[in-house]
Design a protein around this motif. Structure first.
Motif, PDB file in Angstrom:
ATOM      1  N   PRO A  81       2.623   3.840  -0.470  1.00 36.28           N
ATOM      2  CA  PRO A  81       3.690   4.841  -0.453  1.00 36.28           C
ATOM      3  C   PRO A  81       3.152   6.253  -0.637  1.00 36.28           C
ATOM      4  O   PRO A  81       3.922   7.211  -0.648  1.00 36.28           O
ATOM      5  N   TYR A  82       1.848   6.358  -0.760  1.00 30.31           N
ATOM      6  CA  TYR A  82       1.234   7.655  -1.024  1.00 30.31           C
ATOM      7  C   TYR A  82       0.781   8.280   0.298  1.00 30.31           C
ATOM      8  O   TYR A  82       1.377   8.078   1.336  1.00 30.31           O
ATOM      9  N   ASP A  83      -0.278   9.041   0.293  1.00 33.78           N
ATOM     10  CA  ASP A  83      -0.731   9.735   1.490  1.00 33.78           C
ATOM     11  C   ASP A  83      -1.240   8.746   2.542  1.00 33.78           C
ATOM     12  O   ASP A  83      -1.906   7.763   2.202  1.00 33.78           O
ATOM     13  N   PRO A  84      -0.933   8.963   3.848  1.00 38.72           N
ATOM     14  CA  PRO A  84      -1.391   8.043   4.895  1.00 38.72           C
ATOM     15  C   PRO A  84      -2.901   7.873   4.942  1.00 38.72           C
ATOM     16  O   PRO A  84      -3.406   6.846   5.394  1.00 38.72           O
ATOM     17  N   ASP A  85      -3.632   8.876   4.490  1.00 35.45           N
ATOM     18  CA  ASP A  85      -5.094   8.823   4.509  1.00 35.45           C
ATOM     19  C   ASP A  85      -5.634   7.672   3.659  1.00 35.45           C
ATOM     20  O   ASP A  85      -6.690   7.110   3.972  1.00 35.45           O
ATOM     21  N   PHE A  86      -4.922   7.305   2.604  1.00 37.27           N
ATOM     22  CA  PHE A  86      -5.449   6.370   1.621  1.00 37.27           C
ATOM     23  C   PHE A  86      -5.888   5.042   2.228  1.00 37.27           C
ATOM     24  O   PHE A  86      -6.915   4.491   1.863  1.00 37.27           O
ATOM     25  N   VAL A  87      -5.136   4.509   3.139  1.00 34.83           N
ATOM     26  CA  VAL A  87      -5.450   3.213   3.741  1.00 34.83           C
ATOM     27  C   VAL A  87      -5.834   3.357   5.210  1.00 34.83           C
ATOM     28  O   VAL A  87      -6.820   2.777   5.663  1.00 34.83           O
ATOM     29  N   SER A  88      -5.087   4.137   5.951  1.00 38.74           N
ATOM     30  CA  SER A  88      -5.240   4.160   7.405  1.00 38.74           C
ATOM     31  C   SER A  88      -6.592   4.701   7.879  1.00 38.74           C
ATOM     32  O   SER A  88      -7.095   4.284   8.931  1.00 38.74           O
ATOM     33  N   TYR A  89      -7.190   5.597   7.124  1.00 41.51           N
ATOM     34  CA  TYR A  89      -8.468   6.175   7.549  1.00 41.51           C
ATOM     35  C   TYR A  89      -9.527   5.089   7.724  1.00 41.51           C
ATOM     36  O   TYR A  89     -10.308   5.103   8.682  1.00 41.51           O
ATOM     37  N   LYS A  90      -9.569   4.153   6.807  1.00 40.15           N
ATOM     38  CA  LYS A  90     -10.555   3.078   6.897  1.00 40.15           C
ATOM     39  C   LYS A  90     -10.050   1.902   7.735  1.00 40.15           C
ATOM     40  O   LYS A  90     -10.838   1.237   8.411  1.00 40.15           O
ATOM     41  N   LEU A  91      -8.759   1.653   7.699  1.00 35.02           N
ATOM     42  CA  LEU A  91      -8.225   0.475   8.384  1.00 35.02           C
ATOM     43  C   LEU A  91      -8.261   0.638   9.905  1.00 35.02           C
ATOM     44  O   LEU A  91      -8.390  -0.347  10.635  1.00 35.02           O
ATOM     45  N   PHE A  92      -8.168   1.886  10.390  1.00 31.89           N
ATOM     46  CA  PHE A  92      -8.109   2.107  11.838  1.00 31.89           C
ATOM     47  C   PHE A  92      -9.207   3.031  12.367  1.00 31.89           C
ATOM     48  O   PHE A  92      -9.253   3.296  13.563  1.00 31.89           O
ATOM     49  N   GLY A  93     -10.079   3.514  11.498  1.00 32.28           N
ATOM     50  CA  GLY A  93     -11.158   4.392  11.927  1.00 32.28           C
ATOM     51  C   GLY A  93     -12.317   3.626  12.541  1.00 32.28           C
ATOM     52  O   GLY A  93     -12.731   2.581  12.042  1.00 32.28           O
ATOM     53  N   SER A  94     -12.880   4.160  13.630  1.00 30.68           N
ATOM     54  CA  SER A  94     -13.973   3.480  14.333  1.00 30.68           C
ATOM     55  C   SER A  94     -15.203   3.293  13.457  1.00 30.68           C
ATOM     56  O   SER A  94     -15.931   2.306  13.603  1.00 30.68           O
ATOM     57  N   ALA A  95     -15.438   4.221  12.544  1.00 26.87           N
ATOM     58  CA  ALA A  95     -16.633   4.143  11.698  1.00 26.87           C
ATOM     59  C   ALA A  95     -16.626   2.909  10.803  1.00 26.87           C
ATOM     60  O   ALA A  95     -17.681   2.484  10.319  1.00 26.87           O
TER      61      ALA A  95
END
Length: 335
Positions: A226-240
């Motif tokens: 429920p917090y900032d989208p960066d918290f999970v999505s950056y790693k869950l969908f990032g190519s790196a």
């Protein structure tokens, strides 16, 4: 800590000199029970003061005296992770068809017992960053799913399963065997996919068996914050992070998604961040690396004799600090 028996229970005593104030109860016993059905049976037998249960199991306590069901709002979603290296799921047409074929509203009504809402992406509807344009039909659209498969050259064989270049439109869908909710979602996806000619084989496994197969087999997964989208999505969908354990296990790669996620991370301007996460959500919808299914309400059963329970919005990872137990030190038993 008074005692700890791994896999069984943890016994804690109150710290009467705690800086935040003396706890309202003398201690807590935490029982570790992985199986949903066993947990429900033991709750009904009176062994626990409170337990988290799958929605349909919790609903069984609605009419049972001496208990109350807490349905807590969350940003916790369930969906199907579609690995890009799977020879069938690597086809964008198949991924889009699956997204069109599933009946999310039926899952909310039937599997969740109404304790949730349809999901179309990883940013919860309650978030200021939610992009309204990615929201699709809550019910299935088999005609659109069929059209997408037809256009991509997937033809229906005599057995009703589609085939392209000699390969069946078929894949395995894994789920953790002890999770009754994910099992029911897997079965619902299986039934919906069959209606458009895609054969899904659900398979309940241990996490040890699931982990090495995530790069090639689909999986019912859960995430969300429920917090900032960066918290999970950056790693869950990032190519790196492609193929790195439970972060991006399906090896999804998109330069456009990477750019949007990085812009959201690097900027403090609210308008710039909102635009970045809108672009991220639109690209994710176009690429369909997941079939987002439902947002949950976490469901707990609590004895009526327990006072002090204070629900709040919860993320996917709702351990002691982020679940109904967050203020367990204030709980008391009514006389």
């Amino acid at each position: 800590m008074i005692s700890w028996t791994p896999g069984d229970r943890l016994v804690l005593a109150a710290n009467e000199t705690y800086w935040g104030g003396k706890p309202a109860n003398s201690g807590v016993v935490v029982a570790f029970v992985a199986d949903d059905n066993v947990r429900a049976q033991r709750m009904r037998a009176g062994e626990f003061d409170a337990a988290e249960l799958a929605p349909k199991l919790a609903a069984g306590f609605d009419e049972q005296g001496g208990y109350r069901v807490q349905r807590v709002p969350t940003a916790d979603y369930r969906g199907v992770m579609l690995p890009m290296d799977n020879p069938v799921l690597g086809d964008l047409a198949v991924r889009r068809a699956l997204n069109l074929a599933v009946n999310r509203q039926a899952m909310v009504t039937g599997v969740l017992g109404g304790a949730g809402e349809p999901a179309f992406g990883p940013v919860p509807p309650s978030s200021e960053f939610a992009e309204a344009s990615v929201v699709g039909k809550p019910s299935a659209d088999p005609a659109a799913a069929t059209a997408a498969l037809d256009a991509a050259g997937w033809r229906t064989a005599r057995d009703g399963i589609r085939v392209k270049d000699g390969r069946q439109a078929a894949f395995t869908l894994m789920y953790p065997a002890t999770d009754s909710l994910r099992k029911e979602l897997a079965l619902a996806v299986t039934a919906d996919a069959k209606k458009v000619g895609i054969k899904v084989t659900p398979e309940g496994l241990t996490w040890d068996a699931i982990t090495p197969r995530m790069k090639t087999d689909a999986l019912i997964m859960g995430y969300g914050t429920p917090y900032d989208p960066d918290f999970v999505s950056y790693k869950l969908f990032g190519s790196a992070f492609a193929g790195q354990g439970f972060f991006n296990p399906g090896s999804y790669r998109s330069p456009a998604t990477d750019t949007a996620l990085q812009q959201g991370r690097d900027n403090a301007d609210p308008a710039v961040r909102k635009a970045a996460y809108a672009a991220f959500q639109k690209q994710l919808t176009a690429d369909a690396p997941w079939v987002f299914l439902t947002y949950l309400q976490h469901t707990y059963v609590v004895k009526d004799t327990v006072a002090g329970v204070t629900p709040r919005v919860e993320p996917h990872e709702h351990d002691v600090a982020n679940s109904l137990w967050w203020n367990v030190q204030t709980w008391t038993r009514k006389p």
